[in-house]
Motif scaffolding. Structure first.
Motif, mmCIF file in Angstrom:
data_model
loop_
_atom_site.group_PDB
_atom_site.id
_atom_site.type_symbol
_atom_site.label_atom_id
_atom_site.label_comp_id
_atom_site.label_asym_id
_atom_site.label_seq_id
_atom_site.Cartn_x
_atom_site.Cartn_y
_atom_site.Cartn_z
ATOM 1 N N VAL A 1 35.860 43.101 43.712
ATOM 2 C CA VAL A 1 36.046 44.550 43.775
ATOM 3 C C VAL A 1 37.532 44.857 43.609
ATOM 4 O O VAL A 1 38.363 44.279 44.311
ATOM 5 C CB VAL A 1 35.517 45.109 45.119
ATOM 6 C CG1 VAL A 1 35.845 46.584 45.273
ATOM 7 C CG2 VAL A 1 34.017 44.883 45.229
ATOM 8 N N PRO A 2 37.900 45.747 42.683
ATOM 9 C CA PRO A 2 39.311 46.080 42.480
ATOM 10 C C PRO A 2 39.933 46.675 43.749
ATOM 11 O O PRO A 2 39.334 47.506 44.417
ATOM 12 C CB PRO A 2 39.287 47.127 41.365
ATOM 13 C CG PRO A 2 37.955 47.010 40.727
ATOM 14 C CD PRO A 2 37.024 46.484 41.768
ATOM 15 N N MET A 3 41.129 46.245 44.053
ATOM 16 C CA MET A 3 41.827 46.717 45.247
ATOM 17 C C MET A 3 42.790 47.858 44.942
ATOM 18 O O MET A 3 43.336 48.467 45.855
ATOM 19 C CB MET A 3 42.623 45.570 45.899
ATOM 20 C CG MET A 3 41.774 44.422 46.408
ATOM 21 S SD MET A 3 40.911 44.871 47.917
ATOM 22 C CE MET A 3 39.220 44.695 47.391
ATOM 23 N N ASP A 4 42.997 48.149 43.669
ATOM 24 C CA ASP A 4 43.977 49.170 43.296
ATOM 25 C C ASP A 4 43.347 50.442 42.739
ATOM 26 O O ASP A 4 44.015 51.259 42.125
ATOM 27 C CB ASP A 4 44.966 48.600 42.287
ATOM 28 C CG ASP A 4 44.299 48.114 41.007
ATOM 29 O OD1 ASP A 4 43.047 48.074 40.952
ATOM 30 O OD2 ASP A 4 45.017 47.761 40.062
ATOM 31 N N VAL A 5 42.067 50.634 42.977
ATOM 32 C CA VAL A 5 41.350 51.801 42.458
ATOM 33 C C VAL A 5 41.883 53.082 43.107
ATOM 34 O O VAL A 5 42.235 53.083 44.281
ATOM 35 C CB VAL A 5 39.826 51.642 42.678
ATOM 36 C CG1 VAL A 5 39.478 51.586 44.138
ATOM 37 C CG2 VAL A 5 39.052 52.724 41.986
#
Length: 163
Positions: free
Chosen positions: A150-154
């Motif tokens: 899961v992207p952490m910078d969304v």
């Protein structure tokens, strides 16, 4: 006396919602099952709780989102077995994955992932489960989401990242 009648008042849709909410809070799985099996609460996608946010928006919770928020893994498994959705698409509905992330409920997130939930899916305000986990300081939850890719910078609709 039936398990779902014990200590509960109110009839109609509001009474059913109040009962489902109270059973979720305390983990009374037998009462949740009995209420459903009685036919009084057959539609598992019915909104069982709503609450106002500071911005004035009203959020709606299905039984799956409530079970995730209150860390009721057995109820979540039963709801999936009965056909409850793990991915919600209606506007202003609390997603089960967000509820689990905001509660730091790792086992719930694992179950949702196993059942096909998109753990990176943002809600109608652009908030993703990583935002929810970060907002409540659940580092182990963030680590789990990261391990799932899961992207952490969304960014949400206001341009804010989870950090």
């Amino acid at each position: 006396m039936a398990a779902f009648e014990a200590g509960e008042a109110g009839g109609g849709a509001m009474g059913i919602r109040n009962r489902v909410l109270s059973f979720m809070k305390v983990g009374n799985t037998a009462a949740v099952k009995e209420l459903h099996d009685s036919g009084e609460w057959a539609d598992l996608e019915t909104v069982v709780y709503s609450g106002k946010e500071p911005d004035g928006n009203t959020w709606y919770y299905t039984a799956m989102a409530l079970a995730a928020y209150f860390k009721q893994l057995e109820v979540m498994r039963w709801l999936v077995e009965k056909g409850a959705k793990v991915n919600e698409n209606r506007e202003w509905h609390q997603l089960p994955s967000h509820a689990a992330a905001s509660a730091g409920f790792i086992e719930g997130l694992e179950l949702l992932k196993e059942k096909g939930c998109d753990l990176s899916k943002a809600d109608s305000s652009g908030v993703a489960p990583v935002h929810s986990a970060a907002a409540y300081g659940h580092l182990p939850t963030l680590l789990l989401l990261h391990s799932y890719g899961v992207p952490m910078d969304v960014k949400n609709k206001n341009g804010r990242t989870p950090a």
